[in-house]
Design a protein around this motif. Structure first.
Motif, PDB file in Angstrom:
ATOM      1  N   SER A 131       0.639  -0.970   0.229  1.00 44.02           N
ATOM      2  CA  SER A 131      -0.266   0.219  -0.525  1.00 44.02           C
ATOM      3  C   SER A 131       1.103   1.065   0.066  1.00 44.02           C
ATOM      4  N   SER A 134       1.667   1.874  -3.370  1.00 38.99           N
ATOM      5  CA  SER A 134       0.174   1.515  -4.619  1.00 38.99           C
ATOM      6  C   SER A 134      -0.194   2.963  -4.403  1.00 38.99           C
ATOM      7  N   VAL A 137      -5.528   0.142  -3.960  1.00 37.06           N
ATOM      8  CA  VAL A 137      -5.496  -0.970  -3.799  1.00 37.06           C
ATOM      9  C   VAL A 137      -6.864  -1.401  -3.933  1.00 37.06           C
ATOM     10  N   SER A 159      -4.174   0.333   4.418  1.00 32.59           N
ATOM     11  CA  SER A 159      -4.291   0.950   3.237  1.00 32.59           C
ATOM     12  C   SER A 159      -4.055   1.921   3.112  1.00 32.59           C
ATOM     13  N   ARG A 160      -5.465   2.845   3.600  1.00 34.67           N
ATOM     14  CA  ARG A 160      -5.269   4.238   3.527  1.00 34.67           C
ATOM     15  C   ARG A 160      -4.202   4.760   4.818  1.00 34.67           C
ATOM     16  N   ALA A 164      -2.550   4.724   0.194  1.00 31.71           N
ATOM     17  CA  ALA A 164      -3.033   4.016  -0.944  1.00 31.71           C
ATOM     18  C   ALA A 164      -4.735   4.574  -1.271  1.00 31.71           C
ATOM     19  N   VAL A 166      -8.648   3.033  -2.296  1.00 30.37           N
ATOM     20  CA  VAL A 166      -9.179   1.612  -1.487  1.00 30.37           C
ATOM     21  C   VAL A 166      -9.868   1.219  -2.599  1.00 30.37           C
TER      22      VAL A 166
END
Ligand code: TA6
Length: 313
Positions: A131, A134, A137, A159-160, A164, A166
């Protein structure tokens, strides 16, 4: 600037397509042809992103046993970074029986491997690292047995917080709980919008889309098979119309749609362009014998035949 898109397939699979001349329950049937592809929704999304020409695509999730090795090898051969973590037992087979008589598809999906705390920690570590690298995701598909249906909400948070954006393409409880973590994109099924509101019909779908946007999800798409899709993007409603095609295999069309939308989204395309690109990818997938397969020439041709209008008609 980051360009990588990572897809997460918690229950990766080998998608096997059996061509059966005349499918009849309770009989012995011989298949004319069998095709095997690395699959599960996120793997399909990764493959289509790669086919559409996105330069940096990674696939993670759980993959284990001989089937897991097949999945990881094929992902690598395709040109996608294989970043799977292990689990106990065999990754699942997802069987799709195509009936030569009426063209219908009958699917049998195995439950998948066992996943313990250690495997889950490994996945979270891998996800955090991917993440950070990226721009986007994408979480797709069902959650393996034994894991909490709130798992997507936790993973979205990881992820956040690593920087990234989402997308979430799930159904049932994992979707309902995942919505609370406010992904940037969801693609609920028509029947998942129904419990959200009373009433029915197409107007009802638009109301559902609007309600989900009001919950803080900027991109909401409901695909309607041969009828195209309705969508809400940035507070506005859209109707997506697709051409009539002679579908060969519709398994994976939703995944191709997600890949097409993501392709445009990371390039800051307009809502109309993202939806057009996505719908053409979904249609192109239906023209292929295998799930999650979009040929560029077909996609380009279909792009001219997809129409996206603003409004709720
Ligand atoms: O969308 C099609 C598909 O990806 C098939 O290829 C099959 O693997 C299946 O979905 C798995 O879906 P699930 O929701 O169980 O992860």
């Amino acid at each position: 600037m980051k360009t990588k898109i990572t897809t997460v397939t918690l229950n990766a699979a080998i998608d096997k397509t059996y061509y059966v001349p005349d499918l009849k329950k309770g009989t012995v049937m011989r298949a004319d042809k069998v095709l095997s592809m690395a699959g599960g929704k996120g793997v399909n999304v990764a493959r289509v992103l790669h086919q559409l020409g996105h330069p940096e695509v990674a696939a993670t999730g759980f993959a284990s046993g001989y089937n897991g090795k097949f999945i990881m090898d094929q992902v690598k051969e395709t040109g996608i970074a294989s970043e799977f973590v292990g689990a106990l037992g065999e990754s699942r087979l997802c069987l799709n029986f195509l009936d030569g008589q009426d063209g219908s598809s009958t699917e049998v999906l195995e439950p998948g491997p066992d996943i313990n705390e250690e495997h889950l920690d490994n996945l979270k570590r891998k996800l955090r690292q991917l993440s950070e690298e990226s721009k986007l995701v994408i979480f797709s598909g069902s959650i393996p047995k034994g894991l909490s249906s709130g798992l997507y909400a936790d993973l979205i948070e990881i992820s956040r917080s690593a920087g990234a954006e989402v997308f979430l393409d799930a159904s049932g409880d994992p979707l309902l709980q995942g919505i609370e973590a406010k992904p940037s994109f969801i693609k609920p099924n028509e029947d998942e919008i129904v419990p959200l509101l009373a009433g029915n019909g197409q107007q009802h779908l638009y109301d559902g889309v609007q309600l989900l946007m009001a919950k803080g999800i900027p991109n909401v798409v409901v695909t309607l098979g041969g009828e195209g899709a309705v969508a809400g993007v940035g507070g506005k409603l859209y109707r997506v119309r697709i051409p009539k095609i002679n579908a060969v295999n519709t398994v994976g069309c939703g995944d191709a749609f997600v890949a097409g939308f993501a392709y445009g989204y990371v390039r800051d395309w307009s809502a109309v362009e993202c939806l057009r690109y996505a719908a053409a990818a979904g249609c192109a997938n239906a023209l292929s014998a295998v799930a999650g397969d979009v040929q560029q020439t077909k996609h380009q041709e279909l792009l001219k035949q997809v129409h996206v209008e603003e409004g709720n008609r």
